[in-house]
Design a protein around this motif. Sequence first.
Motif, PDB file in Angstrom:
ATOM      1  N   ILE A  37       0.836  -1.209   0.000  1.00 40.76           N
ATOM      2  CA  ILE A  37       0.000   0.000   0.000  1.00 40.76           C
ATOM      3  C   ILE A  37       0.866   1.252   0.000  1.00 40.76           C
ATOM      4  N   LEU A  38       1.914   1.240   0.820  1.00 42.83           N
ATOM      5  CA  LEU A  38       2.744   2.435   0.991  1.00 42.83           C
ATOM      6  C   LEU A  38       3.696   2.695  -0.179  1.00 42.83           C
ATOM      7  N   PHE A  39       4.223   1.633  -0.789  1.00 46.78           N
ATOM      8  CA  PHE A  39       5.310   1.817  -1.737  1.00 46.78           C
ATOM      9  C   PHE A  39       4.991   1.459  -3.188  1.00 46.78           C
ATOM     10  N   THR A  40       3.743   1.117  -3.484  1.00 48.15           N
ATOM     11  CA  THR A  40       3.384   0.844  -4.876  1.00 48.15           C
ATOM     12  C   THR A  40       2.164   1.676  -5.247  1.00 48.15           C
ATOM     13  N   ASP A  41       1.848   1.673  -6.513  1.00 49.97           N
ATOM     14  CA  ASP A  41       0.672   2.412  -6.957  1.00 49.97           C
ATOM     15  C   ASP A  41      -0.516   1.481  -7.199  1.00 49.97           C
ATOM     16  N   HIS A  42      -0.478   0.270  -6.622  1.00 57.49           N
ATOM     17  CA  HIS A  42      -1.608  -0.652  -6.749  1.00 57.49           C
ATOM     18  C   HIS A  42      -2.801  -0.078  -6.000  1.00 57.49           C
ATOM     19  N   ASP A  43      -3.981  -0.331  -6.524  1.00 59.07           N
ATOM     20  CA  ASP A  43      -5.205   0.130  -5.870  1.00 59.07           C
ATOM     21  C   ASP A  43      -5.435  -0.706  -4.610  1.00 59.07           C
ATOM     22  N   PRO A  44      -5.298  -0.101  -3.426  1.00 57.89           N
ATOM     23  CA  PRO A  44      -5.460  -0.884  -2.197  1.00 57.89           C
ATOM     24  C   PRO A  44      -6.885  -1.375  -1.982  1.00 57.89           C
ATOM     25  N   HIS A  45      -7.844  -0.747  -2.639  1.00 54.70           N
ATOM     26  CA  HIS A  45      -9.249  -1.121  -2.446  1.00 54.70           C
ATOM     27  C   HIS A  45      -9.764  -2.078  -3.518  1.00 54.70           C
ATOM     28  N   ALA A  46      -8.866  -2.552  -4.374  1.00 55.31           N
ATOM     29  CA  ALA A  46      -9.271  -3.497  -5.422  1.00 55.31           C
ATOM     30  C   ALA A  46      -9.788  -4.780  -4.763  1.00 55.31           C
ATOM     31  N   PRO A  47     -10.672  -5.515  -5.486  1.00 51.34           N
ATOM     32  CA  PRO A  47     -11.188  -6.749  -4.879  1.00 51.34           C
ATOM     33  C   PRO A  47     -10.039  -7.725  -4.607  1.00 51.34           C
ATOM     34  N   GLU A  48      -9.556  -8.275  -3.823  1.00 52.28           N
ATOM     35  CA  GLU A  48      -8.368  -9.084  -3.574  1.00 52.28           C
ATOM     36  C   GLU A  48      -7.118  -8.218  -3.543  1.00 52.28           C
ATOM     37  N   GLY A  49      -7.283  -6.932  -3.281  1.00 55.40           N
ATOM     38  CA  GLY A  49      -6.145  -6.034  -3.133  1.00 55.40           C
ATOM     39  C   GLY A  49      -5.557  -6.130  -1.740  1.00 55.40           C
ATOM     40  N   PRO A  50      -4.598  -5.265  -1.432  1.00 54.34           N
ATOM     41  CA  PRO A  50      -3.899  -5.351  -0.158  1.00 54.34           C
ATOM     42  C   PRO A  50      -4.797  -5.207   1.071  1.00 54.34           C
ATOM     43  N   ILE A  51      -5.787  -4.324   1.015  1.00 53.62           N
ATOM     44  CA  ILE A  51      -6.637  -4.133   2.196  1.00 53.62           C
ATOM     45  C   ILE A  51      -7.464  -5.385   2.465  1.00 53.62           C
ATOM     46  N   ALA A  52      -8.062  -5.944   1.423  1.00 54.26           N
ATOM     47  CA  ALA A  52      -8.843  -7.177   1.596  1.00 54.26           C
ATOM     48  C   ALA A  52      -7.951  -8.314   2.083  1.00 54.26           C
ATOM     49  N   THR A  53      -6.733  -8.383   1.567  1.00 53.76           N
ATOM     50  CA  THR A  53      -5.806  -9.436   1.983  1.00 53.76           C
ATOM     51  C   THR A  53      -5.399  -9.259   3.437  1.00 53.76           C
ATOM     52  N   ILE A  54      -5.108  -8.039   3.840  1.00 50.99           N
ATOM     53  CA  ILE A  54      -4.746  -7.777   5.236  1.00 50.99           C
ATOM     54  C   ILE A  54      -5.879  -8.197   6.161  1.00 50.99           C
ATOM     55  N   GLU A  55      -7.108  -7.839   5.795  1.00 43.95           N
ATOM     56  CA  GLU A  55      -8.255  -8.199   6.630  1.00 43.95           C
ATOM     57  C   GLU A  55      -8.401  -9.710   6.767  1.00 43.95           C
ATOM     58  N   SER A  56      -8.294 -10.432   5.651  1.00 41.53           N
ATOM     59  CA  SER A  56      -8.484 -11.882   5.710  1.00 41.53           C
ATOM     60  C   SER A  56      -7.330 -12.579   6.421  1.00 41.53           C
ATOM     61  N   VAL A  57      -6.109 -12.126   6.187  1.00 45.54           N
ATOM     62  CA  VAL A  57      -4.956 -12.727   6.868  1.00 45.54           C
ATOM     63  C   VAL A  57      -5.047 -12.491   8.373  1.00 45.54           C
ATOM     64  N   ALA A  58      -5.386 -11.266   8.758  1.00 42.04           N
ATOM     65  CA  ALA A  58      -5.495 -10.948  10.190  1.00 42.04           C
ATOM     66  C   ALA A  58      -6.603 -11.762  10.850  1.00 42.04           C
ATOM     67  N   LEU A  59      -7.742 -11.875  10.186  1.00 44.25           N
ATOM     68  CA  LEU A  59      -8.868 -12.603  10.764  1.00 44.25           C
ATOM     69  C   LEU A  59      -8.575 -14.095  10.887  1.00 44.25           C
ATOM     70  N   VAL A  60      -8.206 -14.723   9.786  1.00 43.28           N
ATOM     71  CA  VAL A  60      -7.989 -16.174   9.803  1.00 43.28           C
ATOM     72  C   VAL A  60      -6.741 -16.530  10.623  1.00 43.28           C
ATOM     73  N   GLY A  61      -5.670 -15.774  10.453  1.00 47.38           N
ATOM     74  CA  GLY A  61      -4.453 -16.040  11.229  1.00 47.38           C
ATOM     75  C   GLY A  61      -4.658 -15.811  12.718  1.00 47.38           C
ATOM     76  N   GLY A  62      -5.387 -14.747  13.071  1.00 43.56           N
ATOM     77  CA  GLY A  62      -5.672 -14.467  14.481  1.00 43.56           C
ATOM     78  C   GLY A  62      -6.537 -15.535  15.114  1.00 43.56           C
ATOM     79  N   ILE A  63      -7.560 -15.968  14.385  1.00 44.78           N
ATOM     80  CA  ILE A  63      -8.414 -17.046  14.900  1.00 44.78           C
ATOM     81  C   ILE A  63      -7.596 -18.328  15.067  1.00 44.78           C
ATOM     82  N   GLY A  64      -6.707 -18.599  14.123  1.00 44.12           N
ATOM     83  CA  GLY A  64      -5.840 -19.775  14.232  1.00 44.12           C
ATOM     84  C   GLY A  64      -4.977 -19.730  15.480  1.00 44.12           C
ATOM     85  N   LEU A  65      -4.411 -18.562  15.783  1.00 42.69           N
ATOM     86  CA  LEU A  65      -3.577 -18.422  16.984  1.00 42.69           C
ATOM     87  C   LEU A  65      -4.399 -18.633  18.249  1.00 42.69           C
TER      88      LEU A  65
END
Length: 158
Positions: A37-65
């Motif tokens: 998000i910080l260092f590229t010009d990719h759209d962070p709000h794209a469907p499967e973009g960085p924001i969606a990925t961060i949310e899913s990784v945090a949710l599933v990884g956190g629940i796993g822990l």
Amino acid sequence: MTTETKATERRLSPAVLVGGTFALTTLLSIVLHVGEILFTDHDPHAPEGPIATIESVALVGGIGLVIALAIAVPLSRDPQRAKVGAIVLGALAIVTLPVFWSGAPATFGASAAWLGGLARGSHPQTGPARGFAIAGLVIAILEIVATIFGGTASQLLT
């Protein structure tokens, strides 16, 4: 006169094993996507973009822990119960492989290794518990390698 040499035990503590695995998979993946998000010009709000990925990784990884610790901490005190916990957590590491991107399989695998006797201070197990502990450790190591090298390479190449 008998001289007894005690081999130095070089094992990770359970906290370092499980916490380090979580940090090197789930948290590192989140950091890599924040970097995207910080260092590229990719759209962070794209469907499967960085924001969606961060949310899913945090949710599933956190629940796993949370699930891994909820199983491992109470069972770690008794070697017989730890044997069952190693099998359950090792099986969870295998079953959750389709969501490897979250770090959850690695966390389950590291917890299985802890209960299977591969961490400092844990009771060494035998039979299926030992097998699931080893399988869990292998899954954790492979996922750490995939996150570090695969995640970093994908960020550098895009």
